[in-house]
Write a protein that holds these residues in place. Structure first.
Motif: not given
Length: 402
Positions: A237-252
């Motif tokens: 769930e998390v790895s797929s979300w990070l691959h799909t949504h996490a981009r430079a400029g976003d925050t986590l």
């Protein structure tokens, strides 16, 4: 230390409790989530609950701790519990959560074993639980104090400075503070937790090793997209979300660093053995060793399916080349994709051609079968069990096996 009156009771009942621990932990989690469903949505790993891995890990930890109490009462439990305590700190677990866990765990013991749980037996196992809980609380208190934070105050909002595709199934994320201040210090080999909000509103947390040396400016994690092998559970769930949504400029949401797989200060020989994404803590160690111009003997072993699947392959080779005492040994399962080189082999990794020095400290990270095989070879070659350390991504299913 277990009280004198409880030792014979726990020793006598350990076989029956141990044989029922998987059933007990299954009931424990069911009762816990019935009372507090938000814990499953926002704290516990739903995938590990679905596969039963978390239940197995808890059963193994309880069995290992109880066995230690009755068989080796003079030993401190910290070594058994350190891995769990570090994981708890990365999740922000606090002491006030232990009574809830104890109530449901001891209730599950009583429900599963029925009349076998006499008042004497119940009191003895309650003592086991609170010895374990208080030992964890003490270690976690110390870890929070060393980090300079209040208990549970581990979450920080970090910005993604860079997003890099490392392989078809792996991306690296470079993280920095949003206020421009340095990131927290960590020790090579440690990890952080990452918390994301999924489409159904649940917050899920996963751990990722920091994969560079500490530089006090940024952190880097490398995330492999977890894919279900048999279709019984969804892809990660998390790895797929990070691959799909996490981009430079976003925050986590990212935790402070934790983890007990860290380099010793002595200059004795090292063996770093990894497979697949297990390379990440080893990269942090290698980077640190290169930055500090280490000259100690270092044997680096890595196994992967193909060179194309080997994440950070060129970086690993470069780091090894910068260390005068280091050598690199690679295994790839697929012969058709073999890269040329004097220390590149086909098949599953083996240490048969290596002769580690007796004072070698070994670090292992990768799938459990790989680590079992490597550890067995190292012990057969004369290394002391205490000199072989490991890291697992997910519940520690190894804890109760030794």
């Amino acid at each position: 230390m277990l009280s004198a009156q409880s030792v014979p009771v726990v020793r006598a009942t350990l076989p029956v409790v141990g044989a029922s621990l998987t059933t007990i932990t299954d009931l424990f989690y069911r009762r816990l989530f019935e009372e507090r469903p938000e814990l499953l949505r926002h704290l516990f790993n739903r995938t590990n609950q679905a596969t039963g891995a978390q239940r197995q890990a808890l059963a193994g930890a309880v069995a290992a701790f109880a066995t230690l109490l009755v068989e080796r009462p003079g030993e401190r439990p910290d070594a058994v519990l350190a891995r769990i305590a570090h994981k708890h700190v990365s999740l922000g677990i606090t002491a006030d959560q232990y009574p809830l866990v104890g109530r449901h765990l001891l209730g599950a013991v009583a429900e599963v074993l029925g009349d076998a749980v006499t008042p004497e037996v119940g009191a003895a196992w309650e003592e086991v639980y609170w010895l374990m809980a208080n030992a964890l609380i003490a270690v976690e208190y110390r870890l929070y104090a060393e980090a300079g934070v209040a208990d549970g105050d581990v979450w920080r909002r970090l910005e993604i400075a860079e997003h890099r595709e490392e392989s078809p199934d792996a991306v690296s994320l470079v993280l920095r503070r949003t206020d421009g201040r340095p990131t927290a210090a960590f020790r090579p080999g440690q990890y952080v937790s990452v918390r994301v909000e999924l489409p159904d509103g649940a917050h899920q947390i996963r751990q990722y090793s920091l994969s560079t040396a500490p530089d006090h400016k940024t952190w880097r994690i490398t995330v492999k997209r977890e894919r279900a092998a048999d279709g019984t559970v969804p892809d990660g769930e998390v790895s797929s979300w990070l691959h799909t949504h996490a981009r430079a400029g976003d925050t986590l949401d990212v935790s402070l660093p934790a983890g007990d797989l860290v380099l010793p200060d002595a200059g004795t020989p090292l063996l770093l053995a990894s497979a697949g994404i297990g390379i990440t803590p080893m990269l942090s160690m290698l980077d640190h060793l290169a930055v500090t111009s280490a000259t100690r003997p270092i044997t680096v072993v890595h196994a992967d399916r193909t060179p194309q699947d080997h994440v950070h392959r060129d970086e690993q080779a470069d780091l090894v080349s910068r260390l005068p005492g280091a050598d690199l040994h690679l295994w790839y399962e697929d012969d058709a994709h073999r890269s040329p080189g004097p220390q590149v082999f086909t098949g599953r990794a083996t240490l048969g051609h290596l002769t580690p020095a007796p004072d070698t400290t070994a670090f292992l990270c990768g799938p459990l079968p790989f680590m079992r095989a490597v550890r067995g070879e190292l012990l057969a070659k004369g290394l002391h069990p205490a000199a072989v350390h490991y890291e697992v991504f997910g519940p520690d299913l190894w804890l109760g096996e030794d």
